[in-house]
Write a protein that holds these residues in place. Structure first.
Motif, PDB file in Angstrom:
ATOM      1  N   ASN A  89      -6.000  -2.398 -13.218  1.00 20.24           N
ATOM      2  CA  ASN A  89      -6.717  -2.088 -11.986  1.00 20.24           C
ATOM      3  C   ASN A  89      -5.899  -1.053 -11.220  1.00 20.24           C
ATOM      4  O   ASN A  89      -4.873  -1.375 -10.625  1.00 20.24           O
ATOM      5  CB  ASN A  89      -6.911  -3.348 -11.147  1.00 20.24           C
ATOM      6  N   LEU A  90      -6.335   0.202 -11.250  1.00 15.85           N
ATOM      7  CA  LEU A  90      -5.571   1.288 -10.647  1.00 15.85           C
ATOM      8  C   LEU A  90      -5.422   1.119  -9.144  1.00 15.85           C
ATOM      9  O   LEU A  90      -4.361   1.399  -8.584  1.00 15.85           O
ATOM     10  CB  LEU A  90      -6.247   2.629 -10.960  1.00 15.85           C
ATOM     11  N   ALA A  93      -2.799  -1.516  -8.496  1.00 17.27           N
ATOM     12  CA  ALA A  93      -1.488  -0.953  -8.835  1.00 17.27           C
ATOM     13  C   ALA A  93      -1.010  -0.002  -7.747  1.00 17.27           C
ATOM     14  O   ALA A  93       0.177  -0.001  -7.373  1.00 17.27           O
ATOM     15  CB  ALA A  93      -1.561  -0.239 -10.176  1.00 17.27           C
ATOM     16  N   ARG A  94      -1.941   0.816  -7.212  1.00 11.16           N
ATOM     17  CA  ARG A  94      -1.589   1.748  -6.141  1.00 11.16           C
ATOM     18  C   ARG A  94      -1.121   0.994  -4.901  1.00 11.16           C
ATOM     19  O   ARG A  94      -0.104   1.332  -4.285  1.00 11.16           O
ATOM     20  CB  ARG A  94      -2.794   2.628  -5.798  1.00 11.16           C
ATOM     21  N   LEU A  95      -1.864  -0.048  -4.537  1.00 10.91           N
ATOM     22  CA  LEU A  95      -1.534  -0.840  -3.363  1.00 10.91           C
ATOM     23  C   LEU A  95      -0.166  -1.497  -3.514  1.00 10.91           C
ATOM     24  O   LEU A  95       0.663  -1.474  -2.597  1.00 10.91           O
ATOM     25  CB  LEU A  95      -2.613  -1.908  -3.154  1.00 10.91           C
ATOM     26  N   LEU A  96       0.086  -2.077  -4.675  1.00 11.11           N
ATOM     27  CA  LEU A  96       1.373  -2.730  -4.933  1.00 11.11           C
ATOM     28  C   LEU A  96       2.517  -1.719  -4.876  1.00 11.11           C
ATOM     29  O   LEU A  96       3.603  -2.017  -4.372  1.00 11.11           O
ATOM     30  CB  LEU A  96       1.343  -3.429  -6.288  1.00 11.11           C
ATOM     31  N   GLY A  97       2.278  -0.511  -5.386  1.00 15.80           N
ATOM     32  CA  GLY A  97       3.294   0.533  -5.326  1.00 15.80           C
ATOM     33  C   GLY A  97       3.617   0.927  -3.900  1.00 15.80           C
ATOM     34  O   GLY A  97       4.778   1.132  -3.539  1.00 15.80           O
ATOM     35  N   ILE A 101       6.528  -2.565  -4.693  1.00 17.93           N
ATOM     36  CA  ILE A 101       6.674  -3.216  -6.003  1.00 17.93           C
ATOM     37  C   ILE A 101       7.134  -2.165  -7.012  1.00 17.93           C
ATOM     38  O   ILE A 101       6.496  -1.136  -7.191  1.00 17.93           O
ATOM     39  CB  ILE A 101       5.341  -3.846  -6.461  1.00 17.93           C
ATOM     40  N   GLU A 102       8.259  -2.439  -7.676  1.00 14.50           N
ATOM     41  CA  GLU A 102       8.875  -1.411  -8.521  1.00 14.50           C
ATOM     42  C   GLU A 102       8.124  -1.140  -9.815  1.00 14.50           C
ATOM     43  O   GLU A 102       8.130  -0.016 -10.325  1.00 14.50           O
ATOM     44  CB  GLU A 102      10.324  -1.805  -8.862  1.00 14.50           C
ATOM     45  N   LYS A 103       7.449  -2.152 -10.352  1.00 12.86           N
ATOM     46  CA  LYS A 103       6.769  -1.951 -11.634  1.00 12.86           C
ATOM     47  C   LYS A 103       5.532  -2.818 -11.700  1.00 12.86           C
ATOM     48  O   LYS A 103       5.560  -3.998 -11.370  1.00 12.86           O
ATOM     49  CB  LYS A 103       7.707  -2.308 -12.801  1.00 12.86           C
ATOM     50  N   VAL A 104       4.426  -2.207 -12.150  1.00  6.34           N
ATOM     51  CA  VAL A 104       3.171  -2.933 -12.360  1.00  6.34           C
ATOM     52  C   VAL A 104       2.736  -2.678 -13.796  1.00  6.34           C
ATOM     53  O   VAL A 104       2.601  -1.531 -14.214  1.00  6.34           O
ATOM     54  CB  VAL A 104       2.067  -2.463 -11.390  1.00  6.34           C
TER      55      VAL A 104
END
Length: 257
Positions: A89-90, A93-97, A101-104
């Motif tokens: 889920n891009l 992943a963008r939100l977590l970045g 968050i260092e790695k998804v």
């Protein structure tokens, strides 16, 4: 509290996974694993014990976990964290970045999780900030797009291989993103990424336990040839020559003590 382990590893890894899966079994063979089923117990653990990395399993059935992940990362910013998504889920992943968050990674890449945890722990103490290359990431005059991009760069520069990755995460074109940096008279994002990777490699070179191939990999270069090209652009000489210079300066300093 003594973590369950089948390894001699000295690295403590906290795993949040409310569901039973093979993830814990994989991690147990490489790290001292401490499993938690809810965020409160995970937070309590992080306040009481030394933990080298956090692994969070995020499934589509647990969308309510997204906010606790942000709160957890804000509270324990220095602990490298990996989030494993059940489905790619891009947007997530963008939100977590953006949250640091260092790695998804997706569950399809679960075979890589031990490698990614090792990688994050080993490079955690060598991470650079944009301030170290004279870039202020939260200037009042900057647009929200630029601020978000600078935060992503600072948090993820080692793993970002090209500007298009940033563009995709921010849902803009490469040209729009590049113009945003020009508008505020900043270096192009491609050059900022290059400088951060090279400076990161420079830091790692002070570790005598790493060879040049390992330095290149841990700094986000595809291979040592690419790292050499970038060193010539930034410093005007090869990584080998640069390390010799660093060692000479260190020896001179030690002799003067």
């Amino acid at each position: 509290m003594k973590p369950q382990t089948t390894t001699d590893s000295q690295w403590n890894v906290a795993l949040y996974s409310p569901e039973s899966n093979t993830l814990a079994e994989r991690l147990k063979y490489s790290f001292n694993l401490i499993e938690k089923k809810n965020f409160q117990s995970l937070s309590n653990l992080l306040r009481a014990e030394v933990v080298d990395s956090i692994v969070i399993y995020y499934s589509t059935q647990s969308e309510e976990l997204i906010s606790p992940i942000k709160i957890l990362k804000n509270s324990f910013m220095t602990v490298p964290t990996i989030v494993i998504l059940e489905e790619k889920n891009l947007e997530t992943a963008r939100l977590l970045g953006e949250w640091g968050i260092e790695k998804v990674i997706s569950i399809q890449d679960i075979d890589m999780v031990c490698k990614e945890v090792t990688y994050l722990i080993s490079q955690n103490n060598n991470s650079l900030t944009l301030a170290e290359i004279a870039i202020q990431k939260d200037h009042d005059s900057y647009s929200e797009l630029l601020k978000k991009c600078l935060h992503l760069i600072e948090n993820m520069y080692v793993s970002i291989m090209k500007v298009s990755t940033l563009s995709e995460m921010l849902d803009v074109s490469d040209s729009v993103l590049t113009r945003e940096f020009q508008r505020f008279q900043l270096l192009p994002p491609k050059k900022i990424l290059l400088i951060l990777k090279v400076k990161h490699a420079e830091k790692l070179m002070t570790n005598d336990g790493l060879n040049m191939n390992e330095v290149a990999k841990l700094s986000g270069f595809s291979n040592i040839k690419r790292m050499t090209e970038c060193f010539h652009r930034v410093f005007g000489h090869s990584p080998g020559s640069h390390k010799m210079s660093l060692n000479a300066r260190k020896l001179q300093h030690d002799l003067s003590l």
